[in-house]
Motif scaffolding. Structure first.
Motif, PDB file in Angstrom:
ATOM      1  N   GLY A 293       0.683  -1.153  -0.233  1.00 54.54           N
ATOM      2  CA  GLY A 293      -0.014   0.059  -0.326  1.00 54.54           C
ATOM      3  C   GLY A 293       0.914   1.301   0.091  1.00 54.54           C
ATOM      4  O   GLY A 293       1.532   1.150   0.505  1.00 54.54           O
ATOM      5  N   ASN A 294       0.997   2.103  -1.142  1.00 55.79           N
ATOM      6  CA  ASN A 294       1.164   3.083  -1.039  1.00 55.79           C
ATOM      7  C   ASN A 294       0.949   4.288   0.637  1.00 55.79           C
ATOM      8  O   ASN A 294       1.611   5.330   0.479  1.00 55.79           O
ATOM      9  N   LYS A 295       0.379   4.250   1.018  1.00 55.80           N
ATOM     10  CA  LYS A 295       0.062   4.382   2.568  1.00 55.80           C
ATOM     11  C   LYS A 295       0.259   4.012   4.114  1.00 55.80           C
ATOM     12  O   LYS A 295       0.191   4.063   5.368  1.00 55.80           O
ATOM     13  N   ASP A 296       1.190   3.068   3.291  1.00 51.62           N
ATOM     14  CA  ASP A 296       1.807   2.285   4.018  1.00 51.62           C
ATOM     15  C   ASP A 296       2.853   3.010   5.707  1.00 51.62           C
ATOM     16  O   ASP A 296       3.776   3.420   4.707  1.00 51.62           O
ATOM     17  N   SER A 297       2.101   2.795   6.775  1.00 48.63           N
ATOM     18  CA  SER A 297       2.753   3.505   7.641  1.00 48.63           C
ATOM     19  C   SER A 297       3.619   3.497   8.607  1.00 48.63           C
ATOM     20  O   SER A 297       4.695   3.941   9.228  1.00 48.63           O
ATOM     21  N   ILE A 298       4.125   1.953   8.039  1.00 53.62           N
ATOM     22  CA  ILE A 298       5.484   1.277   8.588  1.00 53.62           C
ATOM     23  C   ILE A 298       6.603   1.062   8.012  1.00 53.62           C
ATOM     24  O   ILE A 298       7.623   0.928   8.530  1.00 53.62           O
ATOM     25  N   ILE A 299       6.156   0.562   7.075  1.00 55.02           N
ATOM     26  CA  ILE A 299       6.606  -0.287   6.000  1.00 55.02           C
ATOM     27  C   ILE A 299       6.870   0.786   4.796  1.00 55.02           C
ATOM     28  O   ILE A 299       5.758   0.849   3.877  1.00 55.02           O
ATOM     29  N   HIS A 300       7.406   1.398   4.776  1.00 58.16           N
ATOM     30  CA  HIS A 300       6.828   3.270   3.760  1.00 58.16           C
ATOM     31  C   HIS A 300       7.461   1.933   2.272  1.00 58.16           C
ATOM     32  O   HIS A 300       7.796   1.569   2.206  1.00 58.16           O
ATOM     33  N   ILE A 301       6.541   2.775   1.777  1.00 60.54           N
ATOM     34  CA  ILE A 301       6.492   2.239  -0.210  1.00 60.54           C
ATOM     35  C   ILE A 301       7.824   2.691  -1.107  1.00 60.54           C
ATOM     36  O   ILE A 301       8.127   1.751  -1.588  1.00 60.54           O
ATOM     37  N   ASN A 302       8.007   3.579  -0.183  1.00 55.54           N
ATOM     38  CA  ASN A 302       9.245   3.593  -0.863  1.00 55.54           C
ATOM     39  C   ASN A 302      10.785   2.365  -0.221  1.00 55.54           C
ATOM     40  O   ASN A 302      11.333   1.959  -1.433  1.00 55.54           O
ATOM     41  N   ARG A 303      10.350   1.773   1.079  1.00 56.69           N
ATOM     42  CA  ARG A 303      11.198   0.623   0.354  1.00 56.69           C
ATOM     43  C   ARG A 303      11.009  -0.901  -0.204  1.00 56.69           C
ATOM     44  O   ARG A 303      11.740  -1.125  -0.440  1.00 56.69           O
ATOM     45  N   ALA A 304       9.537  -0.553  -0.032  1.00 49.42           N
ATOM     46  CA  ALA A 304       8.943  -1.533  -1.173  1.00 49.42           C
ATOM     47  C   ALA A 304       9.647  -1.568  -2.191  1.00 49.42           C
ATOM     48  O   ALA A 304       9.558  -2.264  -2.938  1.00 49.42           O
ATOM     49  N   ARG A 305       9.716   0.109  -3.322  1.00 50.76           N
ATOM     50  CA  ARG A 305      10.118   0.203  -4.122  1.00 50.76           C
ATOM     51  C   ARG A 305      11.380   0.051  -4.588  1.00 50.76           C
ATOM     52  O   ARG A 305      11.832  -0.770  -5.594  1.00 50.76           O
ATOM     53  N   LEU A 306      12.278   0.168  -3.560  1.00 47.72           N
ATOM     54  CA  LEU A 306      13.735  -0.546  -3.772  1.00 47.72           C
ATOM     55  C   LEU A 306      13.921  -1.989  -3.561  1.00 47.72           C
ATOM     56  O   LEU A 306      15.115  -2.358  -4.262  1.00 47.72           O
ATOM     57  N   SER A 307      12.883  -2.640  -2.968  1.00 48.82           N
ATOM     58  CA  SER A 307      13.026  -4.347  -2.827  1.00 48.82           C
ATOM     59  C   SER A 307      12.669  -4.371  -4.414  1.00 48.82           C
ATOM     60  O   SER A 307      13.565  -5.175  -5.017  1.00 48.82           O
ATOM     61  N   GLU A 308      11.778  -3.782  -5.034  1.00 45.45           N
ATOM     62  CA  GLU A 308      11.114  -3.667  -6.278  1.00 45.45           C
ATOM     63  C   GLU A 308      12.487  -3.848  -7.671  1.00 45.45           C
ATOM     64  O   GLU A 308      12.430  -4.738  -8.301  1.00 45.45           O
TER      65      GLU A 308
ATOM     66  N   LYS B  38       9.715 -12.533 -13.468  1.00 41.91           N
ATOM     67  CA  LYS B  38       8.291 -13.045 -13.675  1.00 41.91           C
ATOM     68  C   LYS B  38       8.022 -12.104 -12.511  1.00 41.91           C
ATOM     69  O   LYS B  38       6.889 -12.716 -11.960  1.00 41.91           O
ATOM     70  N   TYR B  39       9.138 -11.162 -11.604  1.00 42.39           N
ATOM     71  CA  TYR B  39       8.134 -10.690 -10.754  1.00 42.39           C
ATOM     72  C   TYR B  39       7.642  -9.636 -10.289  1.00 42.39           C
ATOM     73  O   TYR B  39       7.705  -8.611 -12.231  1.00 42.39           O
ATOM     74  N   THR B  40       6.388  -9.729  -9.964  1.00 39.52           N
ATOM     75  CA  THR B  40       4.603  -8.591 -10.142  1.00 39.52           C
ATOM     76  C   THR B  40       5.245  -7.585  -8.886  1.00 39.52           C
ATOM     77  O   THR B  40       4.259  -7.874  -8.389  1.00 39.52           O
ATOM     78  N   PHE B  41       4.695  -6.469  -8.941  1.00 34.25           N
ATOM     79  CA  PHE B  41       5.005  -5.351  -8.060  1.00 34.25           C
ATOM     80  C   PHE B  41       3.070  -4.390  -8.261  1.00 34.25           C
ATOM     81  O   PHE B  41       3.014  -3.690  -9.211  1.00 34.25           O
ATOM     82  N   LYS B  42       2.494  -4.994  -7.091  1.00 33.56           N
ATOM     83  CA  LYS B  42       1.242  -4.286  -7.467  1.00 33.56           C
ATOM     84  C   LYS B  42       1.400  -2.930  -5.932  1.00 33.56           C
ATOM     85  O   LYS B  42       0.864  -3.721  -5.201  1.00 33.56           O
ATOM     86  N   GLU B  43       1.029  -1.983  -6.680  1.00 31.63           N
ATOM     87  CA  GLU B  43       1.442  -1.206  -5.085  1.00 31.63           C
ATOM     88  C   GLU B  43      -0.461  -0.015  -5.526  1.00 31.63           C
ATOM     89  O   GLU B  43      -1.367  -0.167  -6.664  1.00 31.63           O
ATOM     90  N   TYR B  44      -1.029  -0.075  -4.085  1.00 30.81           N
ATOM     91  CA  TYR B  44      -2.840   0.026  -3.581  1.00 30.81           C
ATOM     92  C   TYR B  44      -2.572   1.100  -3.334  1.00 30.81           C
ATOM     93  O   TYR B  44      -2.342   1.679  -2.227  1.00 30.81           O
ATOM     94  N   ASP B  45      -3.262   2.830  -3.980  1.00 31.41           N
ATOM     95  CA  ASP B  45      -3.701   3.512  -3.799  1.00 31.41           C
ATOM     96  C   ASP B  45      -4.384   3.484  -2.179  1.00 31.41           C
ATOM     97  O   ASP B  45      -5.528   2.911  -2.061  1.00 31.41           O
ATOM     98  N   GLY B  46      -4.096   3.993  -1.100  1.00 36.75           N
ATOM     99  CA  GLY B  46      -4.380   4.740  -0.397  1.00 36.75           C
ATOM    100  C   GLY B  46      -4.133   2.984   0.715  1.00 36.75           C
ATOM    101  O   GLY B  46      -5.124   3.681   2.103  1.00 36.75           O
ATOM    102  N   MET B  47      -3.644   2.394   1.035  1.00 38.00           N
ATOM    103  CA  MET B  47      -3.430   0.892   1.297  1.00 38.00           C
ATOM    104  C   MET B  47      -2.732   1.574   2.695  1.00 38.00           C
ATOM    105  O   MET B  47      -1.231   1.648   2.323  1.00 38.00           O
ATOM    106  N   ASP B  48      -3.013   1.164   4.109  1.00 37.86           N
ATOM    107  CA  ASP B  48      -2.099   1.595   5.520  1.00 37.86           C
ATOM    108  C   ASP B  48      -1.804   0.454   5.347  1.00 37.86           C
ATOM    109  O   ASP B  48      -1.518  -1.439   4.395  1.00 37.86           O
ATOM    110  N   HIS B  49      -0.662  -0.696   6.434  1.00 35.94           N
ATOM    111  CA  HIS B  49       0.388  -1.639   6.605  1.00 35.94           C
ATOM    112  C   HIS B  49      -1.381  -2.576   7.537  1.00 35.94           C
ATOM    113  O   HIS B  49      -0.708  -3.769   6.780  1.00 35.94           O
ATOM    114  N   THR B  50      -2.023  -2.360   7.768  1.00 36.80           N
ATOM    115  CA  THR B  50      -3.023  -3.280   8.102  1.00 36.80           C
ATOM    116  C   THR B  50      -3.842  -3.874   7.118  1.00 36.80           C
ATOM    117  O   THR B  50      -4.531  -3.181   6.446  1.00 36.80           O
ATOM    118  N   ASP B  51      -4.364  -5.252   7.237  1.00 31.52           N
ATOM    119  CA  ASP B  51      -5.855  -5.733   6.864  1.00 31.52           C
ATOM    120  C   ASP B  51      -7.003  -5.342   7.048  1.00 31.52           C
ATOM    121  O   ASP B  51      -8.434  -5.872   6.735  1.00 31.52           O
TER     122      ASP B  51
END
Length: 229
Positions: A169-184, A194-207
Motif C-alpha cells: 500500500g502506498n500509505k503504509d505507515s510502518i513499511i514505507h512504500i519507498n522501501r518496497a520500491r527499492l526491493s522492486e 516474473k516479479y510483479t509489484f502491485k501498489e494499492y492506492d490509499g492502503m496502510d499496513h493493516t488488513d
C-alpha cells in the motif's frame, strides 16, 4: 514452539502454500483470513500451512517479548538489520519446505509467502535457498539485507523465472512504500523475469480495517496460484 495451523486439501494433495504472519501475530490470524476469503475452496488440491513465530525480545520495542521471525531495530531502510536472526528464520521456513518434499510434494509445487516481516523472510528465502519454488506471494513487505544482493543470490539463473507477487500500500505507515520500491528495483536488477509489484492506492499496513483491499489482494493470490498450477 507452537504447532502450525493447517488447512488440509479437500482433494488430492498436489501442492502446498506456507505463509508467515507479521510481528506480534500468530498463524491462526491468516488461517482465518484464508478461510474467510475461501481460498482453500478454490484451490482444493493445496495444503495451507500457517506457522507461528517464536517469542523473542524486540530491540525496536525496548526488549518487549512478542512473536517474531527475527529481531527488529526499525522498519526504515537505514535501520540496523540482524542478519543472524533473519537467516535463522529463513532456515525455519526451509524446514517446512523440506517436510513437504519428504511427503512427496515437489519443491516446484510449493509456494512460500507472508505478510510484513513474514513476507520479508519469504523474499529472502527465495533468493538464498537452493530450491526453485513454485512461487512467492508477499504482502506489505520488503527484501531484508538488500545490500547483500546479488552476491548472496544462490542458483540465480535457475530461479529467475520463479513467479513473485509483491503487494504494497502506498500509505503504509510502518513499511514505507519507498522501501518496497527499492526491493522492486533489486529484484528487477537481478533479472527476475516474473516479479510483479502491485501498489494499492490509499492502503496502510493493516488488513483488518481494510477488508476491500485485503479481498482484492487475496483474489490476486488465488488467481496467481491458479495460473501456475
Amino acid at each position: 514452539m507452537t504447532e502450525p495451523v493447517v488447512i488440509y486439501p479437500s482433494g488430492n494433495h498436489t501442492a502446498t502454500f506456507i505463509f508467515l504472519h507479521g510481528l506480534d501475530d500468530v498463524g491462526k490470524t491468516w488461517f482465518d483470513d484464508f478461510n474467510y476469503f475461501k481460498l482453500p475452496k478454490s484451490l482444493p488440491y493445496m495444503k495451507f500451512v500457517f506457522p507461528t513465530a517464536p517469542i523473542m525480545k524486540i530491540s525496536k520495542n525496548n526488549g518487549e517479548e512478542m512473536t517474531s521471525w527475527f529481531d527488529v531495530h526499525g522498519f526504515d531502510q537505514n535501520a540496523k538489520e540482524d542478519q543472524q536472526s533473519i537467516e535463522r528464520a529463513s532456515q525455519f521456513l526451509n524446514s517446512f519446505v523440506e517436510a513437504e518434499t519428504k511427503h512427496g510434494i515437489p519443491v516446484e509445487r510449493i509456494f512460500i509467502g507472508g505478510f510484513s516481516m513474514g513476507g520479508a523472510v519469504a523474499l529472502y528465502t527465495v533468493l538464498t535457498s537452493s530450491d526453485a519454488f513454485g512461487g512467492v506471494i508477499s504482502l506489505s513487505t520488503w527484501l531484508p539485507l538488500q545490500t547483500t544482493f546479488p552476491k548472496a543470490l544462490i542458483a540465480g539463473e535457475k530461479k529467475k523465472a520463479i513467479p513473485i507477487l509483491h503487494c504494497h500500500g502506498n500509505k503504509d505507515s510502518i513499511i514505507h512504500i519507498n522501501r518496497a520500491r527499492l526491493s522492486e528495483e533489486c529484484f528487477k536488477s537481478m533479472g527476475f523475469q516474473k516479479y510483479t509489484f502491485k501498489e494499492y492506492d490509499g492502503m496502510d499496513h493493516t488488513d483488518c480495517e481494510q477488508v476491500s483491499h485485503l479481498s482484492y489482494k487475496m483474489k490476486c493470490v488465488r488467481d496467481k496460484v491458479k495460473r501456475l498450477l
